[in-house]
Design an enzyme around this catalytic site. Structure first.
Site, PDB file in Angstrom:
ATOM      1  N   LYS A 198       0.953  -1.257  -0.065  1.00  0.00           N
ATOM      2  CA  LYS A 198       0.063  -0.086   0.006  1.00  0.00           C
ATOM      3  C   LYS A 198       0.926   1.098   0.095  1.00  0.00           C
ATOM      4  O   LYS A 198       2.167   1.313   0.439  1.00  0.00           O
ATOM      5  CB  LYS A 198      -0.927  -0.012   1.135  1.00  0.00           C
ATOM      6  CG  LYS A 198      -2.134  -0.911   0.727  1.00  0.00           C
ATOM      7  CD  LYS A 198      -3.235  -1.110   1.810  1.00  0.00           C
ATOM      8  CE  LYS A 198      -4.356  -1.962   1.365  1.00  0.00           C
ATOM      9  NZ  LYS A 198      -5.536  -2.316   2.184  1.00  0.00           N
ATOM     10  N   ARG A 242      -3.528 -10.278   4.699  1.00  0.00           N
ATOM     11  CA  ARG A 242      -3.779 -10.278   3.453  1.00  0.00           C
ATOM     12  C   ARG A 242      -2.750  -9.541   2.700  1.00  0.00           C
ATOM     13  O   ARG A 242      -2.344  -8.676   2.807  1.00  0.00           O
ATOM     14  CB  ARG A 242      -4.839  -9.529   3.063  1.00  0.00           C
ATOM     15  CG  ARG A 242      -5.507  -9.417   1.903  1.00  0.00           C
ATOM     16  CD  ARG A 242      -6.893  -8.486   1.692  1.00  0.00           C
ATOM     17  NE  ARG A 242      -7.389  -8.462   0.370  1.00  0.00           N
ATOM     18  CZ  ARG A 242      -6.717  -7.722  -0.710  1.00  0.00           C
ATOM     19  NH1 ARG A 242      -5.980  -6.943  -0.319  1.00  0.00           N
ATOM     20  NH2 ARG A 242      -7.268  -7.906  -2.198  1.00  0.00           N
TER      21      ARG A 242
HETATM   22  N1  HH2 Z   1      -7.417  -3.956   0.583  1.00  0.00           N
HETATM   23  C1  HH2 Z   1      -7.530  -4.171  -0.472  1.00  0.00           C
HETATM   24  C2  HH2 Z   1      -8.707  -4.919  -1.187  1.00  0.00           C
HETATM   25  N2  HH2 Z   1      -9.362  -5.688  -0.262  1.00  0.00           N
HETATM   26  N3  HH2 Z   1      -9.799  -6.483   1.896  1.00  0.00           N
HETATM   27  C3  HH2 Z   1      -9.494  -6.484   3.092  1.00  0.00           C
HETATM   28  N4  HH2 Z   1     -10.288  -7.380   3.899  1.00  0.00           N
HETATM   29  N5  HH2 Z   1      -8.571  -5.761   3.738  1.00  0.00           N
HETATM   30  C4  HH2 Z   1      -7.973  -4.951   2.882  1.00  0.00           C
HETATM   31  O1  HH2 Z   1      -6.711  -4.075   3.490  1.00  0.00           O
HETATM   32  C5  HH2 Z   1      -8.133  -4.753   1.446  1.00  0.00           C
HETATM   33  C6  HH2 Z   1      -9.177  -5.811   1.133  1.00  0.00           C
HETATM   34  C7  HH2 Z   1      -6.919  -3.240  -1.528  1.00  0.00           C
HETATM   35  O2  HH2 Z   1      -5.919  -3.928  -2.123  1.00  0.00           O
HETATM   36  P1  HH2 Z   1      -5.622  -4.671  -3.566  1.00  0.00           P
HETATM   37  O3  HH2 Z   1      -6.820  -5.838  -3.761  1.00  0.00           O
HETATM   38  O4  HH2 Z   1      -4.160  -5.188  -3.701  1.00  0.00           O
HETATM   39  O5  HH2 Z   1      -6.014  -3.581  -4.456  1.00  0.00           O
HETATM   40  P2  HH2 Z   1      -7.348  -3.230  -5.472  1.00  0.00           P
HETATM   41  O6  HH2 Z   1      -8.317  -2.776  -4.415  1.00  0.00           O
HETATM   42  O7  HH2 Z   1      -6.763  -2.016  -6.168  1.00  0.00           O
HETATM   43  O8  HH2 Z   1      -7.654  -4.441  -6.214  1.00  0.00           O
END
Ligand code: HH2
Length: 258
Positions: A198, A242
């Site tokens: 992040k 995660r």
């Molecule tokens: N962060 C993201 C997405 N889903 N779910 C939970 N429970 N906790 C988190 O911190 C979280 C999440 C964001 O990260 P990422 O999936 O890598 O990116 P994007 O939302 O751009 O797909």
């Protein structure tokens, strides 16, 4: 929990796993690296992201969930009830909902299906505009206990809470939540946390004594900060992290666990 984003626009792995074959192969790689759960998502929730139509989100995630669920626990990262239902029908057993509202879907699916309540201020389009709290740790705790309680009352047995690092939070807010993770752990609900790759990790490097320019710290260069914060969170009592880089995180956790 290993992450697979079946999206063209996720902030760190967007476009890499939009193809189903690539996403499924990545899932097997993450299982081999030591993931206990694979989190499959078809909609980016990065700051500023626009929503995805239902049909498109279903098309992205359902075949991937179906292919991986015989081999590992699969969680579905969605804000749409219909996507959560279709993913459960395809074998998912955890509903990871960044809007903390789909607990009825998890409850209806029976005791094998758990629910993650995550905190987000506003929605992804606007959440980073000017996030403000009276007391970020107390506010997030109160929200999560309320949603997790509602999920339990609806009949979900396995309920996780997640402070939602980066979801309507400044770097100072993210750090306060990490520093005081014990406040969430002490609620008794198991804590999940996602710091992986992040933006605030790059900002911390840029702000350090011998700064590294935030521009040169791309999301692929945030590995050390991701591992450090994941291990910190586990030491503070988080029960699940995660992450995109499962192998490195598992190795670091095993070393610290002795
Ligand atoms: N962060 C993201 C997405 N889903 N779910 C939970 N429970 N906790 C988190 O911190 C979280 C999440 C964001 O990260 P990422 O999936 O890598 O990116 P994007 O939302 O751009 O797909």
């Amino acid at each position: 929990m290993g992450v697979i984003n079946v999206t063209p626009d996720s902030f760190s792995d967007g476009g890499r796993y939009l193809d189903h074959e690539a996403a499924i192969a990545r899932g097997h790689e993450l299982i081999g690296d030591g993931a206990d759960v694979i989190d499959v998502g078809g909609e980016s929730t990065r700051p500023g992201a626009e929503g995805v139509p239902l049909d498109e989100e279903l098309r992205r995630v359902v075949p991937v969930v179906a292919a991986l669920s015989p081999h590992t626990r699969v969680s579905i990262d969605t804000r749409k009830a219909a996507v959560a239902e279709a993913a459960i029908a395809a074998g998912a057993t955890l509903v990871n909902d960044v809007s903390a509202s789909l607990f009825e879907v998890a409850a209806a699916a029976g005791p094998a299906v758990g629910f993650v309540a995550m905190h987000m201020l506003g929605d992804p389009r606007t959440m980073q505009a000017n996030p403000t709290y009276d007391d970020v740790v107390a506010d997030v705790r109160e929200f999560l206990v309320s949603r997790a309680g509602a999920a339990r009352a609806a009949g979900v047995e396995e309920v996780w809470i997640d402070p939602g690092i980066g979801f309507g939070k400044t770097t100072a807010h993210n750090l306060a939540l990490l520093r005081h993770l014990d406040v969430l752990v002490s609620t008794g609900f198991p804590v999940l946390i996602g710091t992986s790759r992040k933006r605030f990790l790059g900002e911390l490097l840029a702000a350090a004594d011998r700064p590294i320019s935030a521009e040169t710290v791309g999301s692929d260069d945030r590995l050390e900060g991701s591992i450090a914060t994941a291990v910190w969170a586990m030491v503070q009592g988080a029960r699940m992290v995660r992450v995109h880089d499962v192998r490195a995180t598992v190795h670091a956790a095993r070393v610290v666990a002795g």
